[in-house]
Design a protein around this motif. Structure first.
Motif, PDB file in Angstrom:
ATOM      1  N   LYS A   1       0.731  -1.281  -0.053  1.00  0.00           N
ATOM      2  CA  LYS A   1      -0.151   0.069   0.159  1.00  0.00           C
ATOM      3  C   LYS A   1       1.150   0.844  -0.178  1.00  0.00           C
ATOM      4  CE  LYS A   1      -4.160  -1.990   2.177  1.00  0.00           C
ATOM      5  NZ  LYS A   1      -4.909  -1.611   1.202  1.00  0.00           N
ATOM      6  N   TRP A   2       0.520   1.803  -0.814  1.00  0.00           N
ATOM      7  CA  TRP A   2       1.620   3.069  -1.400  1.00  0.00           C
ATOM      8  C   TRP A   2       1.301   4.762  -0.327  1.00  0.00           C
ATOM      9  CZ3 TRP A   2      -0.018   7.764  -3.292  1.00  0.00           C
ATOM     10  CH2 TRP A   2      -1.592   7.439  -4.304  1.00  0.00           C
ATOM     11  N   GLU A   3       0.216   4.923   0.142  1.00  0.00           N
ATOM     12  CA  GLU A   3      -0.941   6.040   0.433  1.00  0.00           C
ATOM     13  C   GLU A   3       0.398   6.376   1.714  1.00  0.00           C
ATOM     14  OE1 GLU A   3      -2.836   3.588  -0.459  1.00  0.00           O
ATOM     15  OE2 GLU A   3      -3.926   3.599  -2.279  1.00  0.00           O
ATOM     16  N   PRO A   4       0.590   5.525   2.287  1.00  0.00           N
ATOM     17  CA  PRO A   4       1.497   5.744   3.960  1.00  0.00           C
ATOM     18  C   PRO A   4       2.155   6.341   3.881  1.00  0.00           C
ATOM     19  CG  PRO A   4       0.678   3.669   4.366  1.00  0.00           C
ATOM     20  CD  PRO A   4       0.014   3.446   2.915  1.00  0.00           C
ATOM     21  N   PHE A   5       3.013   6.043   2.379  1.00  0.00           N
ATOM     22  CA  PHE A   5       4.898   6.386   1.607  1.00  0.00           C
ATOM     23  C   PHE A   5       4.510   7.860   0.956  1.00  0.00           C
ATOM     24  CE2 PHE A   5       4.783   1.937   2.827  1.00  0.00           C
ATOM     25  CZ  PHE A   5       5.589   2.063   3.960  1.00  0.00           C
ATOM     26  N   GLN A   6       3.505   8.540   0.942  1.00  0.00           N
ATOM     27  CA  GLN A   6       3.487  10.016   0.309  1.00  0.00           C
ATOM     28  C   GLN A   6       3.788  11.154   1.630  1.00  0.00           C
ATOM     29  OE1 GLN A   6      -1.041   9.733  -0.925  1.00  0.00           O
ATOM     30  NE2 GLN A   6      -0.126  10.728  -2.293  1.00  0.00           N
ATOM     31  N   LYS A   7       3.203  10.769   2.821  1.00  0.00           N
ATOM     32  CA  LYS A   7       3.502  11.249   4.025  1.00  0.00           C
ATOM     33  C   LYS A   7       4.490  10.230   5.333  1.00  0.00           C
ATOM     34  CE  LYS A   7      -1.640  12.126   4.503  1.00  0.00           C
ATOM     35  NZ  LYS A   7      -2.987  12.287   5.380  1.00  0.00           N
ATOM     36  N   ARG A   8       5.339   9.468   5.015  1.00  0.00           N
ATOM     37  CA  ARG A   8       6.444   9.363   5.405  1.00  0.00           C
ATOM     38  C   ARG A   8       7.335   8.004   4.759  1.00  0.00           C
ATOM     39  NH1 ARG A   8       7.223   4.104   7.077  1.00  0.00           N
ATOM     40  NH2 ARG A   8       5.681   2.451   7.377  1.00  0.00           N
ATOM     41  N   PHE A   9       8.386   8.133   4.751  1.00  0.00           N
ATOM     42  CA  PHE A   9       9.668   7.520   4.027  1.00  0.00           C
ATOM     43  C   PHE A   9       9.520   6.417   4.979  1.00  0.00           C
ATOM     44  CE2 PHE A   9      11.205  11.709   4.254  1.00  0.00           C
ATOM     45  CZ  PHE A   9      11.258  12.370   2.527  1.00  0.00           C
ATOM     46  N   PRO A  10       9.696   5.235   3.459  1.00  0.00           N
ATOM     47  CA  PRO A  10       9.824   4.002   4.365  1.00  0.00           C
ATOM     48  C   PRO A  10      11.060   4.162   5.350  1.00  0.00           C
ATOM     49  CG  PRO A  10      10.704   3.564   1.916  1.00  0.00           C
ATOM     50  CD  PRO A  10       9.992   5.414   3.074  1.00  0.00           C
ATOM     51  N   THR A  11      11.500   2.763   6.188  1.00  0.00           N
ATOM     52  CA  THR A  11      12.530   2.754   7.062  1.00  0.00           C
ATOM     53  C   THR A  11      13.419   2.635   5.681  1.00  0.00           C
ATOM     54  OG1 THR A  11      12.149   0.102   8.454  1.00  0.00           O
ATOM     55  CG2 THR A  11      11.510   2.767   9.239  1.00  0.00           C
ATOM     56  N   GLU A  12      15.168   1.928   6.560  1.00  0.00           N
ATOM     57  CA  GLU A  12      15.611   0.924   5.393  1.00  0.00           C
ATOM     58  C   GLU A  12      15.566  -0.451   5.932  1.00  0.00           C
ATOM     59  OE1 GLU A  12      20.433   0.367   5.620  1.00  0.00           O
ATOM     60  OE2 GLU A  12      19.721   1.257   5.607  1.00  0.00           O
ATOM     61  N   ALA A  13      15.183  -1.550   6.870  1.00  0.00           N
ATOM     62  CA  ALA A  13      14.059  -2.237   7.312  1.00  0.00           C
ATOM     63  C   ALA A  13      13.039  -2.714   6.670  1.00  0.00           C
ATOM     64  CB  ALA A  13      14.592  -2.461   8.917  1.00  0.00           C
ATOM     65  N   GLU A  14      12.620  -1.744   6.368  1.00  0.00           N
ATOM     66  CA  GLU A  14      11.220  -1.585   5.299  1.00  0.00           C
ATOM     67  C   GLU A  14      11.419  -1.981   3.796  1.00  0.00           C
ATOM     68  OE1 GLU A  14       7.159   0.107   6.904  1.00  0.00           O
ATOM     69  OE2 GLU A  14       8.938   1.791   6.325  1.00  0.00           O
ATOM     70  N   VAL A  15      12.610  -0.888   2.981  1.00  0.00           N
ATOM     71  CA  VAL A  15      13.207  -0.872   2.178  1.00  0.00           C
ATOM     72  C   VAL A  15      13.941  -2.398   1.520  1.00  0.00           C
ATOM     73  CG1 VAL A  15      14.807  -0.526   0.474  1.00  0.00           C
ATOM     74  CG2 VAL A  15      12.858   1.045   1.534  1.00  0.00           C
ATOM     75  N   ARG A  16      14.814  -3.227   3.118  1.00  0.00           N
ATOM     76  CA  ARG A  16      15.349  -3.972   2.683  1.00  0.00           C
ATOM     77  C   ARG A  16      14.412  -5.489   2.636  1.00  0.00           C
ATOM     78  NH1 ARG A  16      20.421  -3.581   2.541  1.00  0.00           N
ATOM     79  NH2 ARG A  16      21.863  -1.750   3.018  1.00  0.00           N
ATOM     80  N   SER A  17      13.344  -5.672   3.641  1.00  0.00           N
ATOM     81  CA  SER A  17      12.224  -6.061   3.646  1.00  0.00           C
ATOM     82  C   SER A  17      11.766  -6.398   2.666  1.00  0.00           C
ATOM     83  CB  SER A  17      11.518  -5.997   4.748  1.00  0.00           C
ATOM     84  OG  SER A  17      10.500  -7.041   5.459  1.00  0.00           O
ATOM     85  N   TRP A  18      11.071  -5.470   1.853  1.00  0.00           N
ATOM     86  CA  TRP A  18      10.115  -5.752   0.697  1.00  0.00           C
ATOM     87  C   TRP A  18      11.587  -5.895  -0.881  1.00  0.00           C
ATOM     88  CZ3 TRP A  18       9.766   0.001   0.716  1.00  0.00           C
ATOM     89  CH2 TRP A  18       7.691   0.615   1.997  1.00  0.00           C
ATOM     90  N   TRP A  19      12.688  -5.907  -0.375  1.00  0.00           N
ATOM     91  CA  TRP A  19      13.785  -6.691  -2.170  1.00  0.00           C
ATOM     92  C   TRP A  19      13.607  -8.266  -1.236  1.00  0.00           C
ATOM     93  CZ3 TRP A  19      11.840  -2.066  -2.408  1.00  0.00           C
ATOM     94  CH2 TRP A  19      12.312  -1.157  -3.486  1.00  0.00           C
ATOM     95  N   GLU A  20      13.613  -8.496   0.073  1.00  0.00           N
ATOM     96  CA  GLU A  20      14.149  -9.858   0.428  1.00  0.00           C
ATOM     97  C   GLU A  20      13.078 -10.987  -0.075  1.00  0.00           C
ATOM     98  OE1 GLU A  20      14.531 -11.828   4.719  1.00  0.00           O
ATOM     99  OE2 GLU A  20      15.886 -10.456   4.095  1.00  0.00           O
ATOM    100  N   GLN A  21      11.297  -9.533  -0.001  1.00  0.00           N
ATOM    101  CA  GLN A  21      10.363 -10.746  -0.153  1.00  0.00           C
ATOM    102  C   GLN A  21      10.084 -10.704  -2.147  1.00  0.00           C
ATOM    103  OE1 GLN A  21       6.800  -9.829   1.682  1.00  0.00           O
ATOM    104  NE2 GLN A  21       6.000 -10.638   0.486  1.00  0.00           N
TER     105      GLN A  21
END
Length: 101
Positions: A30-50
């Motif tokens: 879901k992209w909407e939350p990331f209009q108001k906040r940056f993802p954390t580095e941990a979230e980004v790493r988790s996404w690309w691991e998945q």
């Protein structure tokens, strides 16, 4: 090859990034939350691991400080050229149906 390094580089440049389905613009989260906040580095790493083959999308707008022009097809590109917006320093990215500026 994973797009994780690119996603992390954009994040470090102050861009809000999310993963998209490979070859598409549809987000995997879901992209909407990331209009108001940056993802954390941990979230980004988790996404690309998945989803190691995910495309990198930058959530545009105030948070990332970016505006995108979506040009679809040759007619759209011709219209852009005829509009004569003058010289611009921008990136042009090929999309399945056209370009993003």
């Amino acid at each position: 090859m994973s797009n994780l390094p690119a996603a992390l580089a954009y994040l470090q440049q102050g861009r809000s990034v999310i993963p998209c389905i490979p070859g598409e613009k549809r987000p995997l989260v879901k992209w909407e939350p990331f209009q108001k906040r940056f993802p954390t580095e941990a979230e980004v790493r988790s996404w690309w691991e998945q989803w190691p083959d995910a495309n990198v999308a930058i959530v545009t707008g105030a948070l990332s400080g970016l505006t995108v022009v979506d040009i679809d097809g040759k007619d759209g590109l011709q219209s852009w050229r005829e509009a004569d917006f003058g010289p611009a320093k921008t990136r042009m990215i090929k999309t399945p149906r056209g370009w993003h500026l």
